[in-house]
Design a protein around this motif. Structure first.
Motif, PDB file in Angstrom:
ATOM      1  N   GLU A 109       0.689  -1.328  -0.195  1.00 21.73           N
ATOM      2  CA  GLU A 109      -0.149   0.051  -0.188  1.00 21.73           C
ATOM      3  C   GLU A 109       0.977   1.258   0.074  1.00 21.73           C
ATOM      4  N   ILE A 110       2.070   1.316   0.625  1.00 21.44           N
ATOM      5  CA  ILE A 110       2.839   2.435   0.718  1.00 21.44           C
ATOM      6  C   ILE A 110       3.602   2.718  -0.465  1.00 21.44           C
ATOM      7  N   LYS A 111       3.936   1.513  -1.169  1.00 16.72           N
ATOM      8  CA  LYS A 111       4.469   1.612  -2.462  1.00 16.72           C
ATOM      9  C   LYS A 111       3.780   2.218  -3.605  1.00 16.72           C
ATOM     10  N   ARG A 112       2.391   1.794  -3.463  1.00 16.97           N
ATOM     11  CA  ARG A 112       1.241   2.116  -4.378  1.00 16.97           C
ATOM     12  C   ARG A 112       1.108   3.523  -4.108  1.00 16.97           C
ATOM     13  N   GLU A 113       1.041   3.916  -3.006  1.00  9.59           N
ATOM     14  CA  GLU A 113       0.644   5.587  -2.768  1.00  9.59           C
ATOM     15  C   GLU A 113       2.021   6.320  -3.149  1.00  9.59           C
ATOM     16  N   LEU A 114       3.092   5.750  -3.029  1.00  9.59           N
ATOM     17  CA  LEU A 114       4.274   6.497  -3.370  1.00  9.59           C
ATOM     18  C   LEU A 114       4.329   6.761  -4.864  1.00  9.59           C
ATOM     19  N   VAL A 115       3.922   5.806  -5.536  1.00 12.71           N
ATOM     20  CA  VAL A 115       4.251   5.737  -7.066  1.00 12.71           C
ATOM     21  C   VAL A 115       2.940   6.182  -7.883  1.00 12.71           C
ATOM     22  N   THR A 116       1.665   5.703  -7.389  1.00 11.76           N
ATOM     23  CA  THR A 116       0.719   6.249  -8.309  1.00 11.76           C
ATOM     24  C   THR A 116      -0.394   6.799  -7.404  1.00 11.76           C
ATOM     25  N   GLY A 117      -0.128   7.035  -6.112  1.00 12.20           N
ATOM     26  CA  GLY A 117      -1.262   7.255  -5.164  1.00 12.20           C
ATOM     27  C   GLY A 117      -0.992   8.924  -4.683  1.00 12.20           C
ATOM     28  N   GLU A 118      -1.690   9.265  -3.647  1.00 16.68           N
ATOM     29  CA  GLU A 118      -1.748  10.621  -3.221  1.00 16.68           C
ATOM     30  C   GLU A 118      -0.582  10.838  -2.770  1.00 16.68           C
ATOM     31  N   LEU A 119       0.581  10.164  -2.534  1.00 20.64           N
ATOM     32  CA  LEU A 119       1.859  10.636  -1.671  1.00 20.64           C
ATOM     33  C   LEU A 119       2.840  10.709  -3.017  1.00 20.64           C
ATOM     34  N   ARG A 120       2.291  10.490  -4.177  1.00 16.56           N
ATOM     35  CA  ARG A 120       3.391  10.511  -5.265  1.00 16.56           C
ATOM     36  C   ARG A 120       3.799  11.935  -5.537  1.00 16.56           C
ATOM     37  N   ASP A 121       2.990  12.891  -5.391  1.00 21.42           N
ATOM     38  CA  ASP A 121       3.218  14.298  -5.451  1.00 21.42           C
ATOM     39  C   ASP A 121       3.925  14.963  -4.272  1.00 21.42           C
ATOM     40  N   LEU A 263      10.357  -6.739   1.238  1.00 17.70           N
ATOM     41  CA  LEU A 263       9.990  -7.410   0.076  1.00 17.70           C
ATOM     42  C   LEU A 263       8.730  -6.588  -0.533  1.00 17.70           C
ATOM     43  N   GLY A 264       7.724  -5.971   0.176  1.00 15.70           N
ATOM     44  CA  GLY A 264       6.537  -5.248  -0.233  1.00 15.70           C
ATOM     45  C   GLY A 264       7.202  -4.161  -1.102  1.00 15.70           C
ATOM     46  N   LEU A 265       8.175  -3.429  -0.493  1.00 14.54           N
ATOM     47  CA  LEU A 265       8.873  -2.032  -0.977  1.00 14.54           C
ATOM     48  C   LEU A 265       9.530  -2.455  -2.369  1.00 14.54           C
ATOM     49  N   LEU A 266      10.070  -3.692  -2.479  1.00 16.91           N
ATOM     50  CA  LEU A 266      10.615  -3.938  -3.866  1.00 16.91           C
ATOM     51  C   LEU A 266       9.744  -4.459  -4.948  1.00 16.91           C
ATOM     52  N   THR A 267       8.513  -4.680  -4.395  1.00 24.33           N
ATOM     53  CA  THR A 267       7.596  -5.264  -5.514  1.00 24.33           C
ATOM     54  C   THR A 267       7.200  -4.057  -6.699  1.00 24.33           C
ATOM     55  N   PRO A 268       7.317  -4.376  -7.962  1.00 25.96           N
ATOM     56  CA  PRO A 268       7.039  -3.241  -8.836  1.00 25.96           C
ATOM     57  C   PRO A 268       5.655  -2.891  -8.918  1.00 25.96           C
ATOM     58  N   ALA A 269       5.535  -1.344  -8.753  1.00 26.30           N
ATOM     59  CA  ALA A 269       4.144  -0.604  -8.897  1.00 26.30           C
ATOM     60  C   ALA A 269       3.840  -0.465 -10.225  1.00 26.30           C
ATOM     61  N   ARG A 270       4.551  -0.522 -11.268  1.00 22.38           N
ATOM     62  CA  ARG A 270       4.120  -0.439 -12.631  1.00 22.38           C
ATOM     63  C   ARG A 270       4.086  -1.712 -13.197  1.00 22.38           C
ATOM     64  N   PRO A 271       3.417  -1.904 -14.423  1.00 25.91           N
ATOM     65  CA  PRO A 271       3.491  -3.129 -15.144  1.00 25.91           C
ATOM     66  C   PRO A 271       4.767  -3.747 -15.292  1.00 25.91           C
ATOM     67  N   PHE A 272       4.916  -5.365 -14.965  1.00 25.51           N
ATOM     68  CA  PHE A 272       6.237  -5.835 -15.093  1.00 25.51           C
ATOM     69  C   PHE A 272       5.908  -7.125 -16.097  1.00 25.51           C
ATOM     70  N   ARG A 273       6.271  -6.959 -17.082  1.00 22.10           N
ATOM     71  CA  ARG A 273       6.261  -8.137 -18.407  1.00 22.10           C
ATOM     72  C   ARG A 273       4.748  -8.250 -18.481  1.00 22.10           C
ATOM     73  N   GLY A 274       3.939  -7.289 -18.520  1.00 22.47           N
ATOM     74  CA  GLY A 274       2.484  -7.295 -18.888  1.00 22.47           C
ATOM     75  C   GLY A 274       1.873  -7.513 -17.745  1.00 22.47           C
TER      76      GLY A 274
END
Length: 421
Positions: A109-121, A263-274
């Motif tokens: 959830e933290i990774k998603r918010e940092l990359v595509t969510g409210e915390l990215r800006d 491990l959660g923070l290392l999970t790719p937040a953008r598409p990985f191999r489709g």
């Protein structure tokens, strides 16, 4: 090109633009909006299950079957074989094992918010980040001031935490009467709060370090990065690496749940191999975390025996008052005052549809520190008496904060009428 042909071309270009906008909007909804909505829905139901499990634990621990409750969670069993066998009691398997999945989901959830969510800006994230900081520092200071030294002071991290399931669940139950900005602000504060809590657990509530085991765990994380860069899409290599990372983190003295965070923070937040790896993992694991793991955690840790003069002892205990006041006063004043200073100085602005009066309701709800507060209690105290006093303080502070926050937000919605979503 003739002028007669221009309208057709312009119409075609307009249609293409509309198609692109719809496609872009669909991607945003799939990658940002839907995960957030799913998160809120799961947290709402999870909060109900969490409350039911906590009530069951309290009832069981105060019933004629209380001995069964304590014997159950003290049962020991081991996993693995030979030099890699881990043996512990059932409560610690829940706290060190199952809760690793919980913290893995939190990290997603933290990774998603940092990359595509409210915390990215950074500008949008500034206000909730500062507010969360105020809601972490002041509770710890109030706790330390009241406890005033001794073994009980080890629990200074207990009132720093906010329980997302309960807090977001309360806001979700209020529905469309609250502006979406209120939900976003609370969720952002809770996520930043989780980041700080994870850092505190890793830094201050881990045991003596075993350098070799820690090095092997770090090597495992590097292996995960290399697998990802090599384009490996199969799940089993990551699962094997994750199991090894958990084991060596557990052996290193760093709390084992930090392996899940890494491990959660290392999970790719953008598409990985489709594949939308983060979204898929979150959709599969978040219900397991919210509906199964957290209720089991509450069942294992919320069973405090309140019989005899326990409540009287709690009322006379500095530890009880330190936890309760840290949660209620520390969270409410810390978040509220920092938000006021930040908005008045122009450092940040409140989300659309949210007024400063809503801030006090959100700040009080942040005093619900149930799950992570109980988790830190288990790390802070080996003395069962201190742990029980701290847990009673958590129950009292969370209940008061929840009632104050809910009452404030309900009162505001009745005064202002239905607000736009």
């Amino acid at each position: 090109m003739s002028q007669a042909a221009l309208p057709g071309v312009m119409t075609s270009r307009g249609n293409m633009k509309a198609i692109r906008d719809r496609a872009r909007g669909g991607r945003v909804r799939d990658t940002v909006v839907e995960p957030v909505l799913g998160f809120v829905r799961a947290e709402t139901v999870g909060g109900v299950l969490l409350l039911a499990a906590a009530v069951l634990a309290l009832g069981w621990a105060n019933s004629p079957l209380s001995d069964v409750y304590h014997r159950l969670w003290s049962l020991e069993f081991g996993l693995g074989a030979g030099p890699v066998r881990v043996t512990d009691d059932l409560r610690h398997w829940v706290n060190d094992g199952l809760m690793t999945v919980f913290f893995f989901v939190v990290a997603l959830e933290i990774k998603r918010e940092l990359v595509t969510g409210e915390l990215r800006d950074p500008r949008a994230a500034a206000l909730p980040a500062l507010a969360a900081g105020g809601g972490v520092v002041l509770p710890a200071l109030i706790f330390l001031a009241i406890v005033d030294g001794g073994p009980a002071s080890a629990g200074w991290g207990i009132p720093m935490a906010t329980d997302i399931a309960f807090a977001v669940g309360v806001v979700a139950l209020l529905g469309k009467r609250l502006a979406a900005g209120v939900r976003v602000f609370l969720l952002s504060i809770a996520i930043v709060d989780d980041v700080i809590a994870i850092a505190v657990i890793a830094t201050f509530y881990s045991g003596p370090l075993n350098g070799l085991s820690l090095a092997v765990a770090c090597a495992g994380l590097l292996l995960v990065v290399l697998l990802r860069r090599a384009g490996v899409a199969a799940v089993w290599p990551y699962a094997l690496a994750g199991a090894g990372i958990w084991y060596f983190t557990h052996q290193s003295g760093v709390h084992a749940t930090i392996a899940g965070v890494a491990l959660g923070l290392l999970t790719p937040a953008r598409p990985f191999r489709g594949r939308e790896v983060l979204r898929d993992l979150e959709q599969r694991l978040h219900p397991l975390s919210a509906f199964v793991i957290i209720p089991i955690f509450a069942l294992a840790n919320a069973g405090v025996d309140l019989r005899g003069d326990v409540l009287g002892q709690a009322a006379a205990s500095r530890l009880f008052w330190g936890v309760a006041a840290g949660l209620v006063l520390g969270k409410t004043l810390g978040i509220g005052l920092v938000t006021y200073i930040a908005t008045r100085s122009g450092v940040g602005t409140l989300p659309e549809g949210m007024t400063f009066r809503h801030v006090w309701g959100v700040a009080a709800l942040a005093a619900i520190g149930f799950t992570v507060s109980l988790f830190i209690t288990d790390l802070a105290y080996t003395d069962p008496t201190l742990a029980d006093l701290a847990k009673i303080g958590i129950f009292a502070g969370s209940l008061i904060g929840g009632l104050l926050g809910t009452g404030t937000l309900v009162l505001l919605t009745r005064r202002s009428g239905a607000e736009p979503r």
